[in-house]
Write a protein that holds these residues in place. Structure first.
Motif, PDB file in Angstrom:
ATOM      1  N   ALA A 141       1.125  10.189 -65.720  1.00 56.45           N
ATOM      2  CA  ALA A 141      -0.233  10.831 -66.280  1.00 56.45           C
ATOM      3  C   ALA A 141      -0.331  12.251 -65.734  1.00 56.45           C
ATOM      4  O   ALA A 141       0.110  12.625 -64.535  1.00 56.45           O
ATOM      5  CB  ALA A 141      -1.441  10.010 -65.402  1.00 56.45           C
ATOM      6  N   ILE A 142      -0.728  13.129 -66.485  1.00 61.02           N
ATOM      7  CA  ILE A 142      -0.814  14.638 -66.057  1.00 61.02           C
ATOM      8  C   ILE A 142      -2.128  15.172 -66.477  1.00 61.02           C
ATOM      9  O   ILE A 142      -2.712  14.440 -67.435  1.00 61.02           O
ATOM     10  CB  ILE A 142       0.443  15.552 -66.647  1.00 61.02           C
ATOM     11  CG1 ILE A 142       0.262  15.474 -68.222  1.00 61.02           C
ATOM     12  CG2 ILE A 142       1.593  14.985 -66.108  1.00 61.02           C
ATOM     13  CD1 ILE A 142       1.427  16.446 -68.783  1.00 61.02           C
ATOM     14  N   VAL A 143      -2.355  16.283 -65.999  1.00 58.93           N
ATOM     15  CA  VAL A 143      -3.646  17.010 -66.482  1.00 58.93           C
ATOM     16  C   VAL A 143      -3.044  17.367 -67.661  1.00 58.93           C
ATOM     17  O   VAL A 143      -2.050  18.013 -68.075  1.00 58.93           O
ATOM     18  CB  VAL A 143      -3.917  18.558 -65.684  1.00 58.93           C
ATOM     19  CG1 VAL A 143      -4.967  19.246 -66.272  1.00 58.93           C
ATOM     20  CG2 VAL A 143      -4.350  17.925 -64.177  1.00 58.93           C
ATOM     21  N   HIS A 144      -3.954  17.086 -68.931  1.00 65.12           N
ATOM     22  CA  HIS A 144      -3.849  17.530 -70.319  1.00 65.12           C
ATOM     23  C   HIS A 144      -3.420  19.261 -70.265  1.00 65.12           C
ATOM     24  O   HIS A 144      -4.224  19.758 -69.700  1.00 65.12           O
ATOM     25  CB  HIS A 144      -4.894  17.296 -71.292  1.00 65.12           C
ATOM     26  CG  HIS A 144      -4.466  16.980 -72.621  1.00 65.12           C
ATOM     27  ND1 HIS A 144      -4.111  18.227 -73.361  1.00 65.12           N
ATOM     28  CD2 HIS A 144      -4.207  16.286 -73.378  1.00 65.12           C
ATOM     29  CE1 HIS A 144      -3.468  17.908 -74.499  1.00 65.12           C
ATOM     30  NE2 HIS A 144      -3.778  16.364 -74.511  1.00 65.12           N
ATOM     31  N   PRO A 145      -2.404  19.570 -70.996  1.00 64.88           N
ATOM     32  CA  PRO A 145      -2.177  20.882 -71.053  1.00 64.88           C
ATOM     33  C   PRO A 145      -3.200  21.899 -71.805  1.00 64.88           C
ATOM     34  O   PRO A 145      -2.988  22.927 -71.593  1.00 64.88           O
ATOM     35  CB  PRO A 145      -0.705  20.794 -71.822  1.00 64.88           C
ATOM     36  CG  PRO A 145      -0.012  19.666 -71.661  1.00 64.88           C
ATOM     37  CD  PRO A 145      -1.212  18.761 -71.452  1.00 64.88           C
ATOM     38  N   LEU A 146      -4.005  21.217 -72.325  1.00 64.27           N
ATOM     39  CA  LEU A 146      -5.269  21.901 -72.968  1.00 64.27           C
ATOM     40  C   LEU A 146      -6.437  21.946 -72.080  1.00 64.27           C
ATOM     41  O   LEU A 146      -7.307  22.552 -72.360  1.00 64.27           O
ATOM     42  CB  LEU A 146      -5.593  21.524 -74.252  1.00 64.27           C
ATOM     43  CG  LEU A 146      -4.381  21.555 -75.473  1.00 64.27           C
ATOM     44  CD1 LEU A 146      -5.013  20.750 -76.619  1.00 64.27           C
ATOM     45  CD2 LEU A 146      -4.267  22.917 -75.795  1.00 64.27           C
ATOM     46  N   ASN A 147      -6.284  21.240 -70.833  1.00 62.70           N
ATOM     47  CA  ASN A 147      -7.434  21.086 -70.134  1.00 62.70           C
ATOM     48  C   ASN A 147      -7.298  22.079 -68.938  1.00 62.70           C
ATOM     49  O   ASN A 147      -6.800  21.930 -67.664  1.00 62.70           O
ATOM     50  CB  ASN A 147      -7.488  19.829 -69.410  1.00 62.70           C
ATOM     51  CG  ASN A 147      -8.543  19.795 -68.505  1.00 62.70           C
ATOM     52  OD1 ASN A 147      -9.514  20.428 -68.682  1.00 62.70           O
ATOM     53  ND2 ASN A 147      -8.666  18.738 -67.538  1.00 62.70           N
ATOM     54  N   ARG A 148      -7.697  23.466 -69.520  1.00 61.65           N
ATOM     55  CA  ARG A 148      -7.412  24.639 -68.401  1.00 61.65           C
ATOM     56  C   ARG A 148      -8.454  25.751 -68.694  1.00 61.65           C
ATOM     57  O   ARG A 148      -8.887  25.721 -69.965  1.00 61.65           O
ATOM     58  CB  ARG A 148      -6.105  25.060 -68.439  1.00 61.65           C
ATOM     59  CG  ARG A 148      -5.692  25.685 -69.461  1.00 61.65           C
ATOM     60  CD  ARG A 148      -4.217  26.214 -69.597  1.00 61.65           C
ATOM     61  NE  ARG A 148      -3.154  25.398 -69.717  1.00 61.65           N
ATOM     62  CZ  ARG A 148      -1.850  25.753 -70.013  1.00 61.65           C
ATOM     63  NH1 ARG A 148      -1.613  27.031 -70.121  1.00 61.65           N
ATOM     64  NH2 ARG A 148      -0.924  24.894 -70.051  1.00 61.65           N
ATOM     65  N   PRO A 149      -8.924  26.491 -68.034  1.00 58.27           N
ATOM     66  CA  PRO A 149      -9.804  27.635 -68.376  1.00 58.27           C
ATOM     67  C   PRO A 149      -9.563  28.174 -69.438  1.00 58.27           C
ATOM     68  O   PRO A 149      -8.151  28.446 -69.656  1.00 58.27           O
ATOM     69  CB  PRO A 149      -9.954  28.684 -66.930  1.00 58.27           C
ATOM     70  CG  PRO A 149      -9.483  27.503 -66.000  1.00 58.27           C
ATOM     71  CD  PRO A 149      -8.700  26.715 -66.412  1.00 58.27           C
ATOM     72  N   ALA A 150     -10.342  28.870 -70.176  1.00 52.91           N
ATOM     73  CA  ALA A 150     -10.073  29.718 -71.434  1.00 52.91           C
ATOM     74  C   ALA A 150      -9.030  31.082 -71.150  1.00 52.91           C
ATOM     75  O   ALA A 150      -8.028  31.236 -71.934  1.00 52.91           O
ATOM     76  CB  ALA A 150     -11.305  30.316 -72.109  1.00 52.91           C
TER      77      ALA A 150
END
Length: 234
Positions: A141-150
């Protein structure tokens, strides 16, 4: 932020236990991430390696379910906490890129929310393949690569060091990690001889959202990415 991630996590080691162990605090774990991740795990087998075990909460959950576990963490403080938590046969204080286990020692490796916190996850994935028996499984499980600030999504393909401080219910935790594109992980898995069997982007259902409104954002964009990968026979 010129130090290695493992050094940063050792500095944060006094913050993490309260965040992880305070009842009802980490709803992203208890109500979304962990319940979905459990569904990609195989049944208990011979021996499981918890790669990046932190303070040991996976051991406390998986051991009663019948898993025999070895924990591994590079942080001396977190490895000691995991050792005292009672869920593991043993806990190794070691680098995930140089796992002190024999070839084929385990049939399952669990890397739960740890690969993105490593300086060289590709090397860790290669080591995972080495210590797995033929047809063994890696569940990650990882932080989704799209789950980051704009502002960090603008340079999605660049590897970007991050230190995200989060405050909730009087507790503060700084998450040190490196943003990487999804292809980085899939290429590392491919090169290590893994085949992806399952890929999931957990999303809260209506009942979960009603019970825990703090998860509303996860209903609109993916927060986490789950993978179950099989090591090809050699």
């Amino acid at each position: 932020m010129g130090d290695r991630l493992e050094e940063a996590w050792e500095r944060r080691a006094t913050e993490w236990p309260a965040w992880a162990r305070t009842p009802g605090h980490d709803v992203h774990f208890t109500r979304l991430n962990w319940p979905a991740f459990e569904r990609v795990l195989p049944a208990p087998g011979r021996l499981t390696l918890d790669l990046g075990c932190g303070e040991g909460r996976l051991g406390r959950l998986l051991n009663p379910a019948g898993y025999r576990l070895i924990g591994l963490d590079s942080s001396p403080t977190l490895a000691a906490l995991a050792r005292d938590s009672g869920g593991y046969d043993r806990v190794l204080e070691a680098d995930a890129c140089a796992i002190p286990l024999d070839d084929g020692a385990v049939d399952l490796v669990v890397a739960f929310m740890s690969l993105h916190d490593m300086d060289d996850p590709a090397a860790a994935i290669a080591e995972t393949a080495r210590v797995l028996e033929p047809d063994g499984l890696l569940c990650a499980a990882i932080v989704h690569p799209l789950n980051r600030p704009a502002d960090r999504l603008v340079d999605y393909f660049e590897h970007q060091r991050a230190a995200d401080s989060v405050e909730s219910n009087g507790l503060t935790m700084t998450f040190d990690s490196i943003d990487r594109p999804l292809e980085y992980y899939t290429l590392a898995l491919e090169q290590a001889g893994f085949v992806v069997e399952a890929l999931r982007e957990p999303r809260p259902d209506a009942a979960t959202l009603e019970a825990e409104p703090r998860l509303a954002g996860a209903a609109q964009r993916p927060f986490f990415l789950h993978l179950r990968c099989r090591r090809a026979s050699r």
